[in-house]
Design an enzyme around this catalytic site. Structure first.
Site, PDB file in Angstrom:
ATOM      1  CB  SER A   1       1.034   4.671   6.756  1.00 11.40           C
ATOM      2  OG  SER A   1       0.600   5.671   5.861  1.00 11.40           O
TER       3      SER A   1
ATOM      4  N   GLY B   1       0.798  -1.216   0.000  1.00  6.94           N
ATOM      5  CA  GLY B   1       0.000   0.000   0.000  1.00  6.94           C
ATOM      6  C   GLY B   1       0.838   1.278   0.000  1.00  6.94           C
ATOM      7  CG  HIS B   2      -1.248   4.984   0.589  1.00  3.68           C
ATOM      8  ND1 HIS B   2      -2.392   4.220   0.634  1.00  3.68           N
ATOM      9  CD2 HIS B   2      -1.327   5.812   1.645  1.00  3.68           C
ATOM     10  CE1 HIS B   2      -3.119   4.593   1.658  1.00  3.68           C
ATOM     11  NE2 HIS B   2      -2.509   5.555   2.297  1.00  3.68           N
ATOM     12  CG  ASN B   3       2.108   7.216   2.679  1.00  5.00           C
ATOM     13  OD1 ASN B   3       2.360   7.604   1.545  1.00  5.00           O
ATOM     14  ND2 ASN B   3       1.368   7.905   3.525  1.00  5.00           N
TER      15      ASN B   3
END
Lengths: 363, 363, 363
Positions: B278, B258-260
């Site tokens: 994250s 996922g993002h981050n």
């Protein structure tokens, strides 16, 4: 294309009743059917919605009181769900017509296309590939070097078949299928933490951190006849020998078949199932959606797993499994019931402890 | 391409015994090997099948009694599994030869290709992209604007790399990889039910139904050296900064980052693993197949998770985890054993209740 | 493109304080921000890192003591996370400019493109497809026969939309999305083991091994307005009617929506979620990552599931669920706590058994 009720019934080996000359253009659910559509009502609860729609004819179960539903004609069959298979094949509006080879496709001159093969725009067929007669290759498909595909295959848009993969007849691949990626096989120079943990069931010991070195996949993939694979599903090739999928297997979207896996005939692998490397699966196995199977285990013939079952060890033939870790379905359901009663059990035991002197001898 | 036993042993740093001039064209499992193939038998149980095949030579463990297996020559190595890595690289029939740039590829004039880069048919390389020397870009690959990829990359058919992604040297991407999709990040105008539930662990309170507004991904993705990604796996870009994957990470098919997310070095992310937004993962972490990790948690160095482990909170360095929710593997296995004995526990307590006066004081 | 603090605050409906003429070129996290970047610090714990970076301005919560962080200017907003949505849209460096139709795209003459539609290199648009105004079709996209897509769509590289799919306005599809694969629907000539097991909850009876016959998908897919789908996610088409996804739904990477599924409005379907065939999902439902939902169940409005929840039966509106099998989140968390105490419970009961005469009457 339209058919009469009589024509449809004859094609399905079913019984036509009423005005069998009625003309049908397509099918619909009972509540949404119009006068030129055949309503599909496989059981009484579905047929109850017939009056909401405008169907004049329906496919019903053998013995249905079709006139009572206000129909002019009906097709009666002892197993409507099975008849639906034949009906849907007759009525499919998306059967890709053979349109020859699109000029934008990039086909190596050493590739061989059987009679009647069509190739969609912007597809790539590499050197030495052989495509069986009457196959329909969609748009933007990739077929690698020396791939063999049997007759009457359907490869939808964006399917990717890696080098040396061999596939039988009547193969169907939904959009984005990836067959023949390299196996996920890496090794550390010295014994690694994962190997240690497998032996110790949880203790890493003093293994040191190491980088991974790749084991190349020298095998490829063999797929039998009558196999279908779902959108964006994956089959990796084997390390030394081929990964093998038997005849008649049906694999759903986003499923993952690891390197060296051997799957028997007529298995159903539902969506998002993962089968890890070198695992063997028997014949007529059904793995429910999101089932996971560890590497190097064996699943016997006719095993069925419920949704999200996680199989961490061998499963004997004929078992019906559920849960994480997988257990026999009846035992797992019993366990789930007991777990709902667990708060009460704790309360009971706490109450008993207050009333009962604890035996402190010998321990 | 053929090699003598002596050449192979020398390349692997292993010991050749017997007729080391024997010529080898490829490798095979013991039972399926022919006379010009090297049989791979990493342990005695595999070697037992040597007589079923026709191999004259095999790769065996140090100290193996190779003459007793009827072989004319052998390669002996203290860790055959590791030697297999080198051997498989020598023998790989699918190393893509550099064939230059196919005329059907669409390459922006501002893109820069290093020396020896090959680009397959119908690939797209957009403005400002830079591809390192000796990289092999397969068919139908997409490389977005301003992407940087290091030397000696291998991108198989249908790989998609989004804009501004930066990737180190020796990158391998299997078919259908998608790097640089937008992060999954949405927000409601007022506090939403999910935010409320996170705080209350289950109570939605009076939050009202709202629509989702999109947070655009302004970051991109950074991937280190020596990273491999499996078929149809995905890495999303970050919201404000980049999503980061360290050196030496190996990611299997259909995994989702996922993002981050920040992943350290030398991690192994098995098939269908999902790591939510994250979350930070340390070095040398191994996540077994179908592991899930919640967003915004931290996984320490050297953590290992068994198949289908669901990590809902932080995991300290060095832990070996299993189950849903994740627990230490030894405790989880102990729990699984107790659960099998739970029906008996209920029976025992029921029996005791009949025989024991319940303490009804004070509650 | 640069903006002043005042321009940004105005666009967001937020309050600008300090030197509102400061010019901003992009955004950054507090510790990494340079002088021309706006630092994003949605809460005090993030703002603490402001001194580590070089930001002169930040977006902060309403009431933040911005001058104390050493800033020259700030944007204050009561809900910074929501303001971030608007800010990110302003600052997105990857908004695809409309560049017209690339000459390498293969577009059927009967397809209709609205005003301002751009089509990337090597995309395919088939006969009868209609694309709404201002839509941005990326590279190597496939749009099938008679597809309808509303205005202002964004289809990233490698998206595949099957025949007859209808999609509303403002659709966003990340790389590799596959909409309109055939449903996974097969039937055996006679009653099969899976049907038997569903009725008996685990007993296959005497059902014999059979091959699977395919039910073709005669329906297609309908998707509402303002829907986004993640990388390599899949939606299958329906058997007789269409699979339906409501307005405002957000679907993450590698999610799977089976045939005949009906999803309401404003649902959030996180990564690797699977929803099996014919299941109905209400409005404003949130399914956490790796959630699985069985076929033919119903999930009411406003239901929320935690990560990896496995839903095997209907869920009433408003429930917050967790676990496998899914249970109310508060009960599941309580159960997890009890399970950690289970070893002690076994010990207690064993101790009591020693001290307590077992009642042997009546059983």
């Amino acid at each position: 294309m339209t058919y009469t009720i009589e024509q449809i019934a004859k094609a399905l080996g079913a019984r036509a009743v009423g005005d069998t000359t009625l003309s049908i253009s397509s099918v619909a659910e009972p509540a949404m059917a119009s006068a030129d559509q055949l309503a599909i009502a496989m059981k009484p609860s579905f047929a109850a919605a017939l009056p909401e729609g405008g169907a004049q004819a329906a496919m019903l179960w053998e013995g249905a009181d079709w006139e009572n539903f206000g129909l002019k004609a009906a097709i009666l069959t002892p197993r409507p769900r099975f008849a639906m298979a034949g009906l849907s094949a007759m009525m499919d509006p998306d059967i890709i017509a053979s349109v020859g080879v699109h000029p934008s496709a990039v086909i190596d001159p050493t590739a061989t296309l059987g009679d009647g093969v069509s190739v969609g725009p912007l597809s790539v067929i590499e050197a030495g590939a052989r495509i069986g007669a009457d196959s329909r290759i969609g748009a933007q498909v990739f077929i690698g070097r020396d791939v063999q595909i049997g007759e009457n295959a359907t490869l939808r848009e964006g399917v990717k078949i890696g080098p040396r993969v061999r596939i039988g007849a009547h193969y169907i691949a939904q959009p984005g299928v990836a067959v023949g990626g390299d196996g996920f096989s890496f090794v550390t120079p010295e014994e690694g933490a994962v190997e240690r943990v497998r032996d110790s069931l949880g203790d890493q010991g003093e293994t040191k951190a190491q980088s991974w070195t790749r084991i190349h996949s020298l095998g490829s993939v063999q797929i039998g006849d009558d196999v279908e694979m779902g959108a964006n599903s994956c089959v990796d090739r084997g390390n030394v020998r081929d990964t093998i999928i038997g005849n008649g297997c049906k694999i759903d979207n986003l499923a993952q078949i690891g390197h060296n896996v051997v799957i028997g005939n007529d298995c159903m692998i539902c969506a998002q199932v993962g089968i890890a490397g070198s695992t063997r699966v028997g014949n007529n196995v059904v793995l429910g959606g999101q089932t996971g199977v560890s590497d190097n285990v064996f699943i016997g013939d006719n095993v069925i797993t419920g949704g999200a079952t996680k199989v961490l060890s061998n499963v004997p033939a004929g078992r019906v499994m559920l849960g994480y870790p997988a257990a026999k379905m009846d035992k797992q359901i019993e366990l789930h019931k007991l777990l709902r009663r667990l708060p009460r059990l704790f309360t009971d035991v706490a109450a008993m402890k207050k009333g009962v002197p604890k035996d402190t001898s010998n321990d």
